[in-house]
Design a protein around this motif. Structure first.
Motif, PDB file in Angstrom:
ATOM      1  N   GLU A  16       7.317   4.671  11.224  1.00 29.37           N
ATOM      2  CA  GLU A  16       8.146   3.465  11.209  1.00 29.37           C
ATOM      3  C   GLU A  16       7.501   2.341  12.013  1.00 29.37           C
ATOM      4  O   GLU A  16       7.504   1.181  11.597  1.00 29.37           O
ATOM      5  N   TYR A  17       6.923   2.693  13.147  1.00 26.62           N
ATOM      6  CA  TYR A  17       6.244   1.683  13.971  1.00 26.62           C
ATOM      7  C   TYR A  17       5.056   1.085  13.218  1.00 26.62           C
ATOM      8  O   TYR A  17       4.840  -0.136  13.248  1.00 26.62           O
ATOM      9  N   ALA A  18       4.286   1.938  12.545  1.00 25.42           N
ATOM     10  CA  ALA A  18       3.126   1.456  11.781  1.00 25.42           C
ATOM     11  C   ALA A  18       3.560   0.518  10.656  1.00 25.42           C
ATOM     12  O   ALA A  18       2.921  -0.517  10.407  1.00 25.42           O
ATOM     13  N   ARG A  19       4.647   0.873   9.990  1.00 25.71           N
ATOM     14  CA  ARG A  19       5.137   0.000   8.902  1.00 25.71           C
ATOM     15  C   ARG A  19       5.586  -1.352   9.449  1.00 25.71           C
ATOM     16  O   ARG A  19       5.299  -2.415   8.869  1.00 25.71           O
TER      17      ARG A  19
ATOM     18  N   LEU B 111      -3.597  -5.076   0.933  1.00 20.40           N
ATOM     19  CA  LEU B 111      -4.058  -3.957   1.758  1.00 20.40           C
ATOM     20  C   LEU B 111      -2.930  -3.424   2.627  1.00 20.40           C
ATOM     21  O   LEU B 111      -2.829  -2.205   2.841  1.00 20.40           O
ATOM     22  N   ALA B 112      -2.070  -4.308   3.128  1.00 23.39           N
ATOM     23  CA  ALA B 112      -0.936  -3.867   3.940  1.00 23.39           C
ATOM     24  C   ALA B 112       0.025  -3.013   3.112  1.00 23.39           C
ATOM     25  O   ALA B 112       0.570  -2.008   3.598  1.00 23.39           O
ATOM     26  N   GLN B 113       0.232  -3.376   1.850  1.00 27.69           N
ATOM     27  CA  GLN B 113       1.093  -2.585   0.971  1.00 27.69           C
ATOM     28  C   GLN B 113       0.492  -1.203   0.721  1.00 27.69           C
ATOM     29  O   GLN B 113       1.209  -0.198   0.734  1.00 27.69           O
TER      30      GLN B 113
ATOM     31  N   PHE C  72      -7.764   2.955   6.665  1.00 29.96           N
ATOM     32  CA  PHE C  72      -6.338   3.125   6.956  1.00 29.96           C
ATOM     33  C   PHE C  72      -6.125   4.063   8.143  1.00 29.96           C
ATOM     34  O   PHE C  72      -5.229   3.840   8.969  1.00 29.96           O
ATOM     35  N   VAL C  73      -6.923   5.118   8.238  1.00 30.06           N
ATOM     36  CA  VAL C  73      -6.856   5.989   9.418  1.00 30.06           C
ATOM     37  C   VAL C  73      -7.144   5.175  10.674  1.00 30.06           C
ATOM     38  O   VAL C  73      -6.455   5.303  11.701  1.00 30.06           O
TER      39      VAL C  73
ATOM     40  N   ASN D  79     -10.926  -6.338   6.934  1.00 29.76           N
ATOM     41  CA  ASN D  79      -9.792  -6.811   6.133  1.00 29.76           C
ATOM     42  C   ASN D  79      -8.553  -5.958   6.370  1.00 29.76           C
ATOM     43  O   ASN D  79      -7.434  -6.477   6.459  1.00 29.76           O
ATOM     44  N   VAL D  80      -8.725  -4.637   6.477  1.00 30.57           N
ATOM     45  CA  VAL D  80      -7.598  -3.734   6.703  1.00 30.57           C
ATOM     46  C   VAL D  80      -6.979  -3.979   8.075  1.00 30.57           C
ATOM     47  O   VAL D  80      -5.757  -4.010   8.228  1.00 30.57           O
ATOM     48  N   LEU D  81      -7.828  -4.173   9.090  1.00 27.43           N
ATOM     49  CA  LEU D  81      -7.314  -4.446  10.436  1.00 27.43           C
ATOM     50  C   LEU D  81      -6.734  -5.850  10.550  1.00 27.43           C
ATOM     51  O   LEU D  81      -5.946  -6.132  11.454  1.00 27.43           O
ATOM     52  N   ALA D  82      -7.164  -6.740   9.644  1.00 27.10           N
ATOM     53  CA  ALA D  82      -6.688  -8.132   9.626  1.00 27.10           C
ATOM     54  C   ALA D  82      -6.958  -8.841  10.946  1.00 27.10           C
ATOM     55  O   ALA D  82      -6.106  -9.564  11.470  1.00 27.10           O
TER      56      ALA D  82
END
Length: 489
Positions: free
Chosen positions: A481-484, A458-460, A367-368, A405-408
């Motif tokens: 906000e941009y990351a979300r 993973l996005a959640q 996530f970092v 998977n996290v980076l998709a």
């Protein structure tokens, strides 16, 4: 005849030399250990030992090869490592290493005097471990110096020994000494205010340019043939980036070791208001921005000392995703993708056992990493090219897949992503395009694609991770906000 180039990497603990063919095959290698003198924030090395180690490692690398097939040499060194030399190139001081942190007062003075210039150059402010504060510290320690005294970056010292006369520095090493990468000159008005004489500063060239040929004396000591072109190199981080094959605009190299480092390629200089992302200038008239997090695989050593990590990886793979948020900081303070001196490890949720905690930490690092990409994109950098994973963390196939998977997005693992390879590629690119040379010499050992059915969950979890950082006041609201928004949820 197998033609080859030689890449020389001056690391912290050793000198590493690779002889690499034009198709990327490693034909020979050499390694020689280095010793340090460390005490608190002091970290020094003997420059003469650098040269002795380079000579030994070069002999090892070519012992089974034809010297006549060698085409060029390039050297990288640790970023911010400097010394003073006399007019003949002999060391007047020890080498102050990249992490020597004694120049605290000098850094404060430099940031007061040069704030506007450092802002224009994209990094906002200098740290005590950067080369310019250390140069000012050395001058204060010396009191006075004889005519002909010069600043030498680590690569300058070795390059001068290779060619037998004074050489220009390269802009990659000169960046942390305050060199203006826009106008390709020293900001002398700042140096005048700091009472640093212009005569002490070397000239500088962009990496990839020829700065001389191997001298007869150096040929005797290294075993290499006299007359071979010596090419201006780079810092070790930039060298490793080239060795990973990341040379096209929009490509990024994610280096996961004790800490996490991102380095990429952009068309324009990226300005970071936090000053944590700074850019080198590439031989191909592009920029190489990068940032280093304090988070990374070091959290595993801190939380699982003495454990068999291979066994944990296997059990983690069986466990799958866990609904636990962990911030994977082994020490105190974060520096990228946000600046929070008081940041520390935290966990939200209760792990049922060690495997839950282990998976949560791996997810936290991933996530970092994603947040680093989001922050870089927010600064205006293109992030739509290839992503290459390197570093010790890539030994875990489970973690590689989780990060993917996290980076998709698809990810590649280079076969030999090390600084010495990057310098062999840079040496081979003299008179050619760096990107095409790297493409022909970098070998990819594996390509990974995101697994189906993982993206939304993973996005959640990632959004919860971002929320937790914002709630603690570490992550700015507009970045969060941009990351979300970039998750698409």
């Amino acid at each position: 005849m197998d033609y080859y180039t030689l890449g020389i990497d001056l690391g912290t603990q050793s000198v590493r030399v690779l002889a690499v063919s034009v198709t990327g095959e490693v034909l020979g290698s050499g390694m020689q250990r280095l010793t340090s003198q460390k005490s608190g924030v002091r970290h020094e090395q003997n420059p003469e030992e650098w040269w002795q180690s380079v000579s030994h490692a070069c002999r090892q690398a070519i012992k089974d090869l034809s010297p006549d097939a060698l085409q060029a040499i390039a050297v990288d060194g640790t970023s911010g490592t400097i010394l003073l030399v006399d007019q003949t190139g002999q060391p007047l001081t020890p080498g102050l290493m990249y992490d020597d942190g004694r120049a605290i007062e000098e850094a404060q003075r430099i940031n007061e005097v040069g704030a506007e210039v450092w802002q224009q150059l994209g990094y906002s402010r200098m740290q005590a471990s950067w080369a310019l504060p250390k140069l000012l510290w050395l001058l204060h320690q010396q009191g006075s110096f004889t005519p002909g005294t010069r600043l030498a970056h680590q690569t300058d010292f070795i390059n001068r020994r290779l060619v037998g006369h004074e050489v220009p520095s390269e802009t990659s090493s000169a960046l942390k000494t305050g060199y203006d990468l826009f106008h390709l000159n020293w900001p002398h008005h700042i140096f005048d205010l700091l009472a640093i004489p212009a005569s002490i500063l070397p000239s500088a060239v962009i990496p990839g340019q020829q700065i001389g040929t191997l001298s007869a004396q150096a040929a005797i000591q290294t075993g290499l043939p006299a007359g071979i072109p010596v090419i201006a190199g780079m810092t070790d981080g930039c060298a490793a980036q080239i060795g990973s094959g990341v040379t096209q605009i929009g490509d990024w190299n994610a280096v996961l070791g004790t800490t996490l480092v991102l380095k990429g390629v952009t068309r324009d200089l990226i300005h970071d208001p936090l000053g944590v992302v700074y850019s080198h200038r590439s031989p191909g008239n592009t920029w190489l921005p990068g940032g280093a997090s304090s988070s990374g695989a070091g959290i595993l050593t801190a939380r699982f000392p003495g454990y068999n990590l291979d066994a944990l990886n296997e059990r983690a793979k069986q466990r799958g995703i866990v609904d636990i948020i962990a911030y994977p900081l082994s020490g105190r303070g974060e520096r990228f993708p946000f600046v929070a001196p008081h940041a520390e490890y935290f966990i939200q949720g209760k792990p049922s056992d060690d495997i839950d905690l282990y998976v949560a930490l791996l997810q936290g690092v991933a996530f970092v990493e994603r947040l680093c990409f989001d922050y870089i994109a927010l600064l205006g950098a293109p992030v739509d090219g290839e992503v290459h994973f390197t570093g010790g963390g890539t030994r875990s196939s489970y973690w590689n897949q989780l990060r993917t998977n996290v980076l998709a997005r698809p990810v590649s693992l280079p076969a030999s992503p090390e600084p010495a390879l990057g310098m062999a590629i840079l040496a081979a690119s003299h008179g050619r395009q760096l990107a095409s040379t790297a493409e022909s010499m970098v070998r990819i050992r594996e390509r990974i694609v995101p697994e189906r059915g993982q993206k939304q969950r993973l996005a959640q979890l990632y959004i919860r991770f971002v929320d937790a950082l914002e709630q603690r006041g570490w992550l700015a609201a507009h970045v969060a906000e941009y990351a979300r928004k970039r998750t698409g949820l």
